[in-house]
Design a protein around this motif. Structure first.
Motif, PDB file in Angstrom:
ATOM      1  N   LEU A  82     140.956 -16.076 -47.236  1.00 42.11           N
ATOM      2  CA  LEU A  82     141.915 -15.707 -48.254  1.00 42.11           C
ATOM      3  C   LEU A  82     141.230 -14.519 -49.031  1.00 42.11           C
ATOM      4  O   LEU A  82     142.115 -13.885 -49.700  1.00 42.11           O
ATOM      5  CB  LEU A  82     141.936 -17.007 -49.092  1.00 42.11           C
ATOM      6  N   ARG A  83     140.132 -14.343 -49.069  1.00 40.23           N
ATOM      7  CA  ARG A  83     139.616 -13.128 -49.982  1.00 40.23           C
ATOM      8  C   ARG A  83     140.030 -11.830 -49.699  1.00 40.23           C
ATOM      9  O   ARG A  83     139.755 -11.451 -48.361  1.00 40.23           O
ATOM     10  CB  ARG A  83     138.080 -13.314 -49.991  1.00 40.23           C
ATOM     11  N   ARG A  84     140.951 -11.161 -50.320  1.00 36.37           N
ATOM     12  CA  ARG A  84     141.197  -9.752 -50.078  1.00 36.37           C
ATOM     13  C   ARG A  84     142.139  -9.528 -48.742  1.00 36.37           C
ATOM     14  O   ARG A  84     141.899  -8.607 -48.024  1.00 36.37           O
ATOM     15  CB  ARG A  84     140.207  -8.800 -49.859  1.00 36.37           C
ATOM     16  N   ARG A  85     142.619 -10.797 -48.413  1.00 34.66           N
ATOM     17  CA  ARG A  85     143.329 -10.840 -46.901  1.00 34.66           C
ATOM     18  C   ARG A  85     144.547  -9.656 -46.992  1.00 34.66           C
ATOM     19  O   ARG A  85     144.648  -9.089 -46.116  1.00 34.66           O
ATOM     20  CB  ARG A  85     143.984 -12.257 -46.914  1.00 34.66           C
ATOM     21  N   ALA A  86     145.233  -9.704 -48.076  1.00 36.22           N
ATOM     22  CA  ALA A  86     146.451  -8.735 -47.939  1.00 36.22           C
ATOM     23  C   ALA A  86     145.926  -7.259 -47.787  1.00 36.22           C
ATOM     24  O   ALA A  86     146.692  -6.544 -46.981  1.00 36.22           O
ATOM     25  CB  ALA A  86     147.277  -8.778 -49.106  1.00 36.22           C
ATOM     26  N   GLU A  87     144.840  -7.078 -48.382  1.00 32.93           N
ATOM     27  CA  GLU A  87     144.292  -5.515 -48.464  1.00 32.93           C
ATOM     28  C   GLU A  87     143.663  -5.212 -46.846  1.00 32.93           C
ATOM     29  O   GLU A  87     143.906  -4.220 -46.439  1.00 32.93           O
ATOM     30  CB  GLU A  87     143.330  -5.397 -49.325  1.00 32.93           C
ATOM     31  N   LEU A  88     143.023  -6.387 -46.281  1.00 33.63           N
ATOM     32  CA  LEU A  88     142.430  -6.197 -44.832  1.00 33.63           C
ATOM     33  C   LEU A  88     143.508  -6.065 -43.936  1.00 33.63           C
ATOM     34  O   LEU A  88     143.400  -5.288 -43.079  1.00 33.63           O
ATOM     35  CB  LEU A  88     141.551  -7.290 -44.815  1.00 33.63           C
ATOM     36  N   ALA A  89     144.480  -6.865 -44.269  1.00 36.75           N
ATOM     37  CA  ALA A  89     145.685  -6.826 -43.021  1.00 36.75           C
ATOM     38  C   ALA A  89     146.545  -5.629 -43.257  1.00 36.75           C
ATOM     39  O   ALA A  89     146.858  -4.871 -42.135  1.00 36.75           O
ATOM     40  CB  ALA A  89     146.772  -7.908 -43.469  1.00 36.75           C
ATOM     41  N   ARG A 101     135.727   3.266 -44.607  1.00 37.90           N
ATOM     42  CA  ARG A 101     135.170   3.243 -46.057  1.00 37.90           C
ATOM     43  C   ARG A 101     135.861   1.897 -46.843  1.00 37.90           C
ATOM     44  O   ARG A 101     135.227   1.402 -47.593  1.00 37.90           O
ATOM     45  CB  ARG A 101     135.628   4.719 -47.016  1.00 37.90           C
ATOM     46  N   SER A 102     137.171   2.106 -46.681  1.00 39.13           N
ATOM     47  CA  SER A 102     137.958   1.023 -47.308  1.00 39.13           C
ATOM     48  C   SER A 102     137.528  -0.532 -46.903  1.00 39.13           C
ATOM     49  O   SER A 102     137.228  -1.478 -47.595  1.00 39.13           O
ATOM     50  CB  SER A 102     139.363   0.982 -47.216  1.00 39.13           C
ATOM     51  N   LEU A 103     137.218  -0.436 -45.542  1.00 36.70           N
ATOM     52  CA  LEU A 103     136.810  -1.691 -44.998  1.00 36.70           C
ATOM     53  C   LEU A 103     135.243  -2.093 -45.413  1.00 36.70           C
ATOM     54  O   LEU A 103     135.080  -3.218 -45.733  1.00 36.70           O
ATOM     55  CB  LEU A 103     136.957  -1.559 -43.373  1.00 36.70           C
ATOM     56  N   THR A 104     134.596  -1.170 -45.461  1.00 31.81           N
ATOM     57  CA  THR A 104     132.967  -1.313 -45.964  1.00 31.81           C
ATOM     58  C   THR A 104     133.070  -2.030 -47.534  1.00 31.81           C
ATOM     59  O   THR A 104     132.458  -2.669 -47.839  1.00 31.81           O
ATOM     60  CB  THR A 104     132.136  -0.238 -45.959  1.00 31.81           C
ATOM     61  N   GLN A 105     133.957  -1.231 -48.199  1.00 32.76           N
ATOM     62  CA  GLN A 105     134.180  -1.319 -49.738  1.00 32.76           C
ATOM     63  C   GLN A 105     134.641  -3.234 -49.720  1.00 32.76           C
ATOM     64  O   GLN A 105     134.463  -3.749 -50.640  1.00 32.76           O
ATOM     65  CB  GLN A 105     135.022  -0.574 -50.461  1.00 32.76           C
ATOM     66  N   LEU A 106     135.449  -3.446 -49.030  1.00 36.61           N
ATOM     67  CA  LEU A 106     136.272  -4.539 -49.016  1.00 36.61           C
ATOM     68  C   LEU A 106     135.296  -5.743 -48.424  1.00 36.61           C
ATOM     69  O   LEU A 106     135.370  -6.952 -49.001  1.00 36.61           O
ATOM     70  CB  LEU A 106     137.509  -4.867 -48.222  1.00 36.61           C
ATOM     71  N   GLN A 107     134.330  -5.421 -47.854  1.00 29.43           N
ATOM     72  CA  GLN A 107     133.456  -6.525 -47.184  1.00 29.43           C
ATOM     73  C   GLN A 107     132.560  -7.109 -48.425  1.00 29.43           C
ATOM     74  O   GLN A 107     132.136  -8.151 -48.493  1.00 29.43           O
ATOM     75  CB  GLN A 107     132.536  -5.788 -45.971  1.00 29.43           C
ATOM     76  N   THR A 108     132.332  -6.046 -49.508  1.00 33.41           N
ATOM     77  CA  THR A 108     131.376  -6.513 -50.708  1.00 33.41           C
ATOM     78  C   THR A 108     131.978  -7.703 -51.472  1.00 33.41           C
ATOM     79  O   THR A 108     131.574  -8.227 -52.177  1.00 33.41           O
ATOM     80  CB  THR A 108     131.229  -5.058 -51.405  1.00 33.41           C
ATOM     81  N   TYR A 109     133.524  -7.825 -51.277  1.00 33.61           N
ATOM     82  CA  TYR A 109     134.182  -8.752 -52.022  1.00 33.61           C
ATOM     83  C   TYR A 109     134.243 -10.170 -51.139  1.00 33.61           C
ATOM     84  O   TYR A 109     134.578 -11.082 -51.646  1.00 33.61           O
ATOM     85  CB  TYR A 109     135.649  -8.470 -52.223  1.00 33.61           C
ATOM     86  N   VAL A 110     133.830 -10.165 -49.950  1.00 33.02           N
ATOM     87  CA  VAL A 110     134.041 -11.148 -49.068  1.00 33.02           C
ATOM     88  C   VAL A 110     132.704 -11.816 -48.790  1.00 33.02           C
ATOM     89  O   VAL A 110     131.818 -11.193 -48.105  1.00 33.02           O
ATOM     90  CB  VAL A 110     134.709 -10.892 -47.662  1.00 33.02           C
ATOM     91  N   ARG A 111     132.530 -12.878 -49.376  1.00 38.22           N
ATOM     92  CA  ARG A 111     131.291 -13.538 -49.359  1.00 38.22           C
ATOM     93  C   ARG A 111     130.856 -14.219 -47.746  1.00 38.22           C
ATOM     94  O   ARG A 111     131.799 -14.542 -47.224  1.00 38.22           O
ATOM     95  CB  ARG A 111     130.914 -14.691 -50.464  1.00 38.22           C
ATOM     96  N   TYR A 112     129.630 -14.503 -47.699  1.00 37.97           N
ATOM     97  CA  TYR A 112     129.128 -14.889 -46.491  1.00 37.97           C
ATOM     98  C   TYR A 112     129.288 -14.363 -45.116  1.00 37.97           C
ATOM     99  O   TYR A 112     128.678 -14.484 -44.252  1.00 37.97           O
ATOM    100  CB  TYR A 112     129.761 -16.464 -46.138  1.00 37.97           C
ATOM    101  N   VAL A 113     129.907 -13.156 -45.124  1.00 40.82           N
ATOM    102  CA  VAL A 113     130.256 -12.380 -43.802  1.00 40.82           C
ATOM    103  C   VAL A 113     128.980 -11.501 -43.580  1.00 40.82           C
ATOM    104  O   VAL A 113     128.522 -10.746 -44.597  1.00 40.82           O
ATOM    105  CB  VAL A 113     131.495 -11.816 -43.923  1.00 40.82           C
TER     106      VAL A 113
END
Length: 530
Positions: A82-89, A101-113
């Motif tokens: 659920l974390r930042r799902r809309a932005e990733l989709a 770049r956006s993908l890498t930035q979004l990863q910082t908001y998703v824990r455990y991955v």
């Protein structure tokens, strides 16, 4: 009346009062054989019940741990999805060079991955860590379905030797977001089970394998450790399997053996006691009590109740004692049960009341004093009890008041007539104490329905007040204060208990630390010396 739980003295041996045929029709040897057989059966049953209960307790404990771990992993997976799902989709399908770049930035908001990946037409084409790649989605998942899919991998093409959970969140047919969750995060969550007595804990996916709490992947083809319990997630396709440690199981079994063994031993003691009582019929015992009253074998002793701050005596509890001419001191616990269910209740209660009032009127010091007398439920029901108590109370000198003590279990089934007795005696200046509070049903409704003045905390709680049991007494004190009652702690034997009781707000105490029960004249001399 007597305080059976506090009385000291030796019990009357079987058959010592009178002589009558015992267990007519059954010889003593046969009866002894029956009692021995029953005792052995009780102990065997206790052992078997203990083993059975221990097995169930281990299974229940494992189920509880499994439920907690499933909930923990569910929270991890739900959080990742659920974390930042809309932005990733929104990035799915766009060129990797434009969105990396956006993908890498979004990863910082998703824990455990460990990595976020974009998938189009069944191929992973963009990675948050590696950039543009081209790997079939089937490398990570056996099959993809609408919604979210989950798989357990021993490693990935780019991170050999590191187990991962692969989660695919489909946004279309063969299109979506691939999350790679680091196995060590999941292993950390599983390790909590080890802290609570589990030896082997693992996350399993059917047909794939296990991920252990040590972050080790074990495929289904490889023999795995023994797991006694399996708990399946209702939200995701995985299970938690676990087994308790040998030490935990052994400790729990010994505890249950001890508990049930003690219960069996106590029950055996009860059987033996009943066996012995058969050799001393109740009518003979009651005749002995009746004769003892006539021949002045009974007397009353007094245990001071002190103010915890000043240690000044503010009251006494009257305790019945029986000095048998042949058998010596006899504990009230031996005879009061029979007395309470017989016609002797009135004369025994009357003896204690009259003696306490008369002796305290003569020997009590010139200071405010409360004289506490134990009564039985039958006293509240018998005709003339209220008048008798009020007459005794009126003969007390000024500054001395009468307190009647009742154990809470005696009141739970009493009718409205009991409340009427309370009100009549209260109107005449008599006070009431609820004895042994907390040792039976602990019905708080009693404190609101009956006009008590004092709550007595039993010695079994007081004995632990300085070794970890203070919170329970503190709670009882809070309840008592809510109802406007004073607390009396009985059975105080050490200075450490005294200090601990004072710290939690207890105002009155009694026990061997302050004074053992004594005759009235000794009580008077003691007070004059102070």
């Amino acid at each position: 009346m007597s305080d059976t739980s506090k009385a000291a003295g030796k019990t009357l041996p079987a058959g010592s009062i009178g002589s009558v045929p015992i267990w007519r029709g059954i010889g003593p040897r046969l009866s002894l054989l029956v009692v021995t057989g029953c005792s052995a059966l009780v102990l065997l049953t206790a052992v078997l019940l203990g083993e059975h209960s221990a097995t169930r307790a281990v299974a229940a404990h494992e189920q509880l741990i499994g439920n907690d771990l499933v909930a923990s992993v569910d929270r991890i997976l739900n959080s990742v999805r659920l974390r930042r799902r809309a932005e990733l989709a929104a990035l799915v399908g766009q060129p990797c060079g434009d969105v990396r770049r956006s993908l890498t930035q979004l990863q910082t908001y998703v824990r455990y991955v460990r990595g976020l990946n974009l998938v189009v037409d069944g191929r992973v084409y963009c990675s948050s860590g590696l950039g543009q790649i081209d790997v079939p989605l089937s490398v990570y998942l056996k099959s993809t379905a609408t919604g979210a899919s989950l798989n357990l991998l021993p490693q990935t093409p780019f991170h050999p030797g590191d187990p991962v959970l692969a989660m695919f969140d489909a946004t279309g047919q063969g299109t979506g977001i691939l999350y790679l969750l680091a196995g060590d995060y999941i292993a950390d969550a599983l390790s909590h089970g080890v802290r609570y007595g589990a030896q082997n804990v693992a996350l399993s996916i059917a047909g794939v394998g296990l991920l252990s709490d040590s972050d080790e992947f074990m495929p289904v083809s490889k023999p795995s450790p023994f797991y006694a319990t399996r708990v399946t997630s209702g939200a995701w396709p995985f299970s938690i399997t676990l087994a308790s440690s040998t030490e935990f199981v052994s400790q729990l079994r010994w505890q249950y053996r001890l508990y049930f063994g003690a219960a069996g031993a106590l029950l055996d003691m009860l059987i033996v006691a009943l066996y012995l009582l058969a050799f001393a019929p109740s009518r003979l015992l009651l005749n002995a009590v009746r004769r003892g009253l006539r021949q002045h074998e009974f007397h009353v002793v007094y245990q001071p109740i002190v103010d915890i701050a000043s240690r000044d005596t503010v009251g006494v509890e009257a305790l019945l004692r029986w000095d048998h001419p042949k058998r010596g001191p006899i504990s009230p616990s031996f005879f009061m049960g029979e007395v309470e269910s017989s016609s002797l209740l009135a004369p025994v209660t009357g003896f204690v009341l009259h003696t306490a009032v008369e002796e305290m009127s003569r020997h009590a010091p010139t200071l405010p004093l409360r004289v506490a007398v134990n009564i039985a439920p039958g006293d509240l029901e018998r005709k003339g009890f209220v008048a008798e108590v009020l007459a005794m109370s009126r003969t007390l000198p000024g500054g001395i008041s009468l307190v009647l003590e009742l154990t809470e279990r005696f009141l739970l089934n009493e009718s409205a007539d009991t409340l009427a007795v309370f009100k009549a005696l209260k109107a005449g200046g008599v006070k009431f104490a609820i004895d042994d509070f907390g040792t039976h049903h602990s019905n708080l409704d009693l404190l609101s329905r009956f006009p008590f003045d004092y709550v007595k905390i039993d010695r079994q709680f007081v004995s632990h007040v300085d070794t970890g049991g203070a919170e329970l007494i503190k709670a009882i004190v809070a309840v008592a204060k809510h109802f406007g009652l004073q607390i009396i702690a009985e059975g105080v034997e050490t200075e450490a208990q005294h200090r601990a009781l004072r710290a939690v707000g207890v105002s009155l105490c009694q026990g061997y630390l302050y004074q053992r029960p004594m005759r009235a004249e000794n009580f008077e001399r003691r007070q004059k010396r102070r």
